[in-house]
Each structure stands twice: as structure tokens, then as C-alpha cells.
Write a protein that holds these residues in place. Structure first.
Motif, PDB file in Angstrom:
ATOM      1  N   ASP A   4      13.230  -3.941 -11.165  1.00  0.00           N
ATOM      2  CA  ASP A   4      14.475  -3.270 -10.807  1.00  0.00           C
ATOM      3  C   ASP A   4      14.306  -2.347  -9.602  1.00  0.00           C
ATOM      4  O   ASP A   4      15.285  -1.914  -9.016  1.00  0.00           O
ATOM      5  N   THR A   5      13.081  -2.040  -9.221  1.00  0.00           N
ATOM      6  CA  THR A   5      12.857  -1.227  -8.025  1.00  0.00           C
ATOM      7  C   THR A   5      12.319  -2.065  -6.861  1.00  0.00           C
ATOM      8  O   THR A   5      12.112  -1.540  -5.780  1.00  0.00           O
ATOM      9  N   MET A   6      12.096  -3.342  -7.099  1.00  0.00           N
ATOM     10  CA  MET A   6      11.609  -4.238  -6.049  1.00  0.00           C
ATOM     11  C   MET A   6      12.720  -4.484  -5.026  1.00  0.00           C
ATOM     12  O   MET A   6      13.864  -4.697  -5.379  1.00  0.00           O
ATOM     13  N   ARG A   7      12.347  -4.432  -3.780  1.00  0.00           N
ATOM     14  CA  ARG A   7      13.276  -4.750  -2.705  1.00  0.00           C
ATOM     15  C   ARG A   7      12.886  -6.093  -2.114  1.00  0.00           C
ATOM     16  O   ARG A   7      11.759  -6.551  -2.279  1.00  0.00           O
ATOM     17  N   ARG A   8      13.819  -6.688  -1.402  1.00  0.00           N
ATOM     18  CA  ARG A   8      13.563  -7.973  -0.762  1.00  0.00           C
ATOM     19  C   ARG A   8      13.932  -7.844   0.702  1.00  0.00           C
ATOM     20  O   ARG A   8      14.998  -7.347   1.045  1.00  0.00           O
ATOM     21  N   GLY A 119       6.438 -10.326   9.963  1.00  0.00           N
ATOM     22  CA  GLY A 119       6.073 -10.853   8.644  1.00  0.00           C
ATOM     23  C   GLY A 119       4.582 -10.759   8.399  1.00  0.00           C
ATOM     24  O   GLY A 119       4.133 -10.338   7.333  1.00  0.00           O
ATOM     25  N   HIS A 120       3.798 -11.134   9.403  1.00  0.00           N
ATOM     26  CA  HIS A 120       2.335 -11.073   9.293  1.00  0.00           C
ATOM     27  C   HIS A 120       1.860  -9.629   9.156  1.00  0.00           C
ATOM     28  O   HIS A 120       0.963  -9.323   8.363  1.00  0.00           O
ATOM     29  N   LEU A 121       2.463  -8.728   9.912  1.00  0.00           N
ATOM     30  CA  LEU A 121       2.108  -7.304   9.873  1.00  0.00           C
ATOM     31  C   LEU A 121       2.374  -6.698   8.499  1.00  0.00           C
ATOM     32  O   LEU A 121       1.563  -5.929   7.982  1.00  0.00           O
ATOM     33  N   LEU A 122       3.485  -7.060   7.881  1.00  0.00           N
ATOM     34  CA  LEU A 122       3.864  -6.466   6.596  1.00  0.00           C
ATOM     35  C   LEU A 122       3.129  -7.080   5.413  1.00  0.00           C
ATOM     36  O   LEU A 122       2.922  -6.417   4.394  1.00  0.00           O
ATOM     37  N   HIS A 123       2.723  -8.348   5.519  1.00  0.00           N
ATOM     38  CA  HIS A 123       2.073  -9.061   4.410  1.00  0.00           C
ATOM     39  C   HIS A 123       0.769  -8.373   4.026  1.00  0.00           C
ATOM     40  O   HIS A 123      -0.036  -8.010   4.887  1.00  0.00           O
ATOM     41  N   ASP A 146       8.658  -9.682  -0.706  1.00  0.00           N
ATOM     42  CA  ASP A 146       8.882  -8.688  -1.754  1.00  0.00           C
ATOM     43  C   ASP A 146       8.380  -7.357  -1.220  1.00  0.00           C
ATOM     44  O   ASP A 146       7.270  -7.271  -0.679  1.00  0.00           O
ATOM     45  N   VAL A 147       9.195  -6.321  -1.362  1.00  0.00           N
ATOM     46  CA  VAL A 147       8.849  -4.983  -0.888  1.00  0.00           C
ATOM     47  C   VAL A 147       8.813  -4.062  -2.105  1.00  0.00           C
ATOM     48  O   VAL A 147       9.863  -3.654  -2.609  1.00  0.00           O
ATOM     49  N   PRO A 148       7.615  -3.703  -2.586  1.00  0.00           N
ATOM     50  CA  PRO A 148       7.504  -2.904  -3.800  1.00  0.00           C
ATOM     51  C   PRO A 148       7.545  -1.392  -3.561  1.00  0.00           C
ATOM     52  O   PRO A 148       7.087  -0.622  -4.402  1.00  0.00           O
ATOM     53  N   LEU A 154       7.868   1.650   4.014  1.00  0.00           N
ATOM     54  CA  LEU A 154       7.472   0.350   4.547  1.00  0.00           C
ATOM     55  C   LEU A 154       6.537   0.547   5.738  1.00  0.00           C
ATOM     56  O   LEU A 154       6.826   1.307   6.658  1.00  0.00           O
ATOM     57  N   ALA A 155       5.409  -0.127   5.698  1.00  0.00           N
ATOM     58  CA  ALA A 155       4.376   0.011   6.728  1.00  0.00           C
ATOM     59  C   ALA A 155       3.543  -1.273   6.711  1.00  0.00           C
ATOM     60  O   ALA A 155       3.715  -2.114   5.826  1.00  0.00           O
ATOM     61  N   PRO A 156       2.644  -1.429   7.671  1.00  0.00           N
ATOM     62  CA  PRO A 156       1.787  -2.614   7.648  1.00  0.00           C
ATOM     63  C   PRO A 156       1.107  -2.798   6.286  1.00  0.00           C
ATOM     64  O   PRO A 156       0.656  -1.825   5.667  1.00  0.00           O
ATOM     65  N   ARG A 157       1.095  -4.045   5.842  1.00  0.00           N
ATOM     66  CA  ARG A 157       0.425  -4.477   4.610  1.00  0.00           C
ATOM     67  C   ARG A 157       1.004  -3.858   3.332  1.00  0.00           C
ATOM     68  O   ARG A 157       0.299  -3.688   2.344  1.00  0.00           O
ATOM     69  N   THR A 158       2.307  -3.542   3.343  1.00  0.00           N
ATOM     70  CA  THR A 158       2.938  -2.972   2.144  1.00  0.00           C
ATOM     71  C   THR A 158       3.905  -3.941   1.460  1.00  0.00           C
ATOM     72  O   THR A 158       4.561  -3.560   0.489  1.00  0.00           O
ATOM     73  N   ALA A 159       4.019  -5.153   1.944  1.00  0.00           N
ATOM     74  CA  ALA A 159       4.932  -6.135   1.349  1.00  0.00           C
ATOM     75  C   ALA A 159       4.156  -7.425   1.106  1.00  0.00           C
ATOM     76  O   ALA A 159       3.007  -7.562   1.530  1.00  0.00           O
TER      77      ALA A 159
END
Length: 169
Positions: A4-8, A119-123, A146-148, A154-159
Motif C-alpha cells: 500500500d506504500t509502494m509507488r510505481r 531506468g538504469h540509474l534508478l534500478h 517499483d518505487v518502495p 527517489l535517488a540512484p538505485r532506489t527502485a
């Protein structure tokens, strides 16, 4: 983190564009591109219940790609942002960090190489999905992440990339 707190976050590369325009920003979708944009929107609709924010590049091809997405997902708000066209991955990241906390699903319609770089930066891991986008994504492609965390975090490697979806050719 609970679901319920997960973002997309959905990063979309515009569909196939025509080269018949006076300037790059004015390039419209080709007829095949319009068809693929609608196919991609249908595929996204089968995976997402709704969208809160639709953030779009001012380029004609991006705005035309966003239309069927807007029609099928009915986002609460749609806005055009010059940063998506001009500032690259870090500019879009700053735009995302400024999203309202209650937004659960945010879709960005932009360009290459920015979409694959972001996408690569956030993964958050080096895996097959990271490899798939490291060399770019084709037109009419969506990278679903998925963004938890909160957008402000939100920052590099947070999704985490959940899926890479390309409209069938």
C-alpha cells in the motif's frame, strides 16, 4: 515496505516518429507510431489500475504518444515539462523528486537515451533487466519500476525494474 506504500514509475519512450517536420521538437508520430502508441497504452492499461500523474515532454511525438495513455489510464493530472526534453536523466529525476507524496503511479513520456539512462540509474541491482536497457530501449517502450520509497527519497538505485514492455511490432 508494504504494497500500500509502494509507488510505481513508468518511463515511456515515445512511439515511432516521422522525420517530416521543420524542427526536431515538431516531429509527429508516423501512422505506424500512432498505432504502436495505442497498443502500448492498452498494454499499460492491462498492468496498471490507474495513473496519478502523466508528465510529458513538449515534443509533438511525446505528446501524441501520451494521448492514448491519458485516454486509457485517465490520470488525475497531465502536464508538459520542458525538462523532459532538455535536461536528461538528472532533470527528470529532480522533477520526480518534487512529485506530491500522495501520487502512487507516475508516468513520464520522453526520449532516448534519457529513458534508458534514468531506468538504469534508478534500478537497484545489476541483472538481466539492467543489461536490457543499458544500450537503450526501442520506440513505444515502457520501463515499469517499483518505487518502495517516497518520491522525495527517489535517488540512484532506489527502485526496481519490474518489467520492460515494448508494443508489438
Amino acid at each position: 515496505m508494504s504494497t500500500d506504500t509502494m509507488r510505481r514509475l513508468v518511463l515511456v519512450r515515445h512511439s515511432k516518429a516521422s522525420h517530416d517536420a521543420a524542427t526536431d521538437i515538431e516531429r509527429p508520430l508516423s501512422s505506424k507510431g500512432a498505432e504502436l502508441a495505442d497498443l502500448l497504452a492498452r498494454e499499460l492499461r492491462s498492468r496498471l489500475v490507474s495513473a496519478d500523474q502523466l508528465l510529458v515532454s513538449p515534443a509533438t511525438r511525446a505528446r501524441e504518444t501520451a494521448r492514448p495513455i491519458r485516454r486509457r489510464l485517465e490520470p488525475s493530472a497531465t502536464s508538459v515539462h520542458e525538462e523532459i526534453y532538455t535536461l536528461g536523466a538528472n532533470g527528470i529525476l529532480r522533477l520526480l523528486v518534487g512529485q506530491q507524496a500522495q501520487a502512487r503511479t507516475v508516468i513520464v513520456v520522453g526520449h532516448e537515451p534519457t529513458i534508458s539512462i534514468l531506468g538504469h540509474l534508478l534500478h537497484d541491482t545489476d541483472d538481466d533487466l539492467a543489461s536490457q536497457i543499458s544500450f537503450g530501449v526501442p520506440t513505444a517502450t515502457a520501463v515499469l519500476l517499483d518505487v518502495p520509497c517516497a518520491w522525495q527519497e527517489l535517488a540512484p538505485r532506489t527502485a526496481r525494474i519490474r518489467e520492460i514492455l515494448t508494443a508489438r511490432r
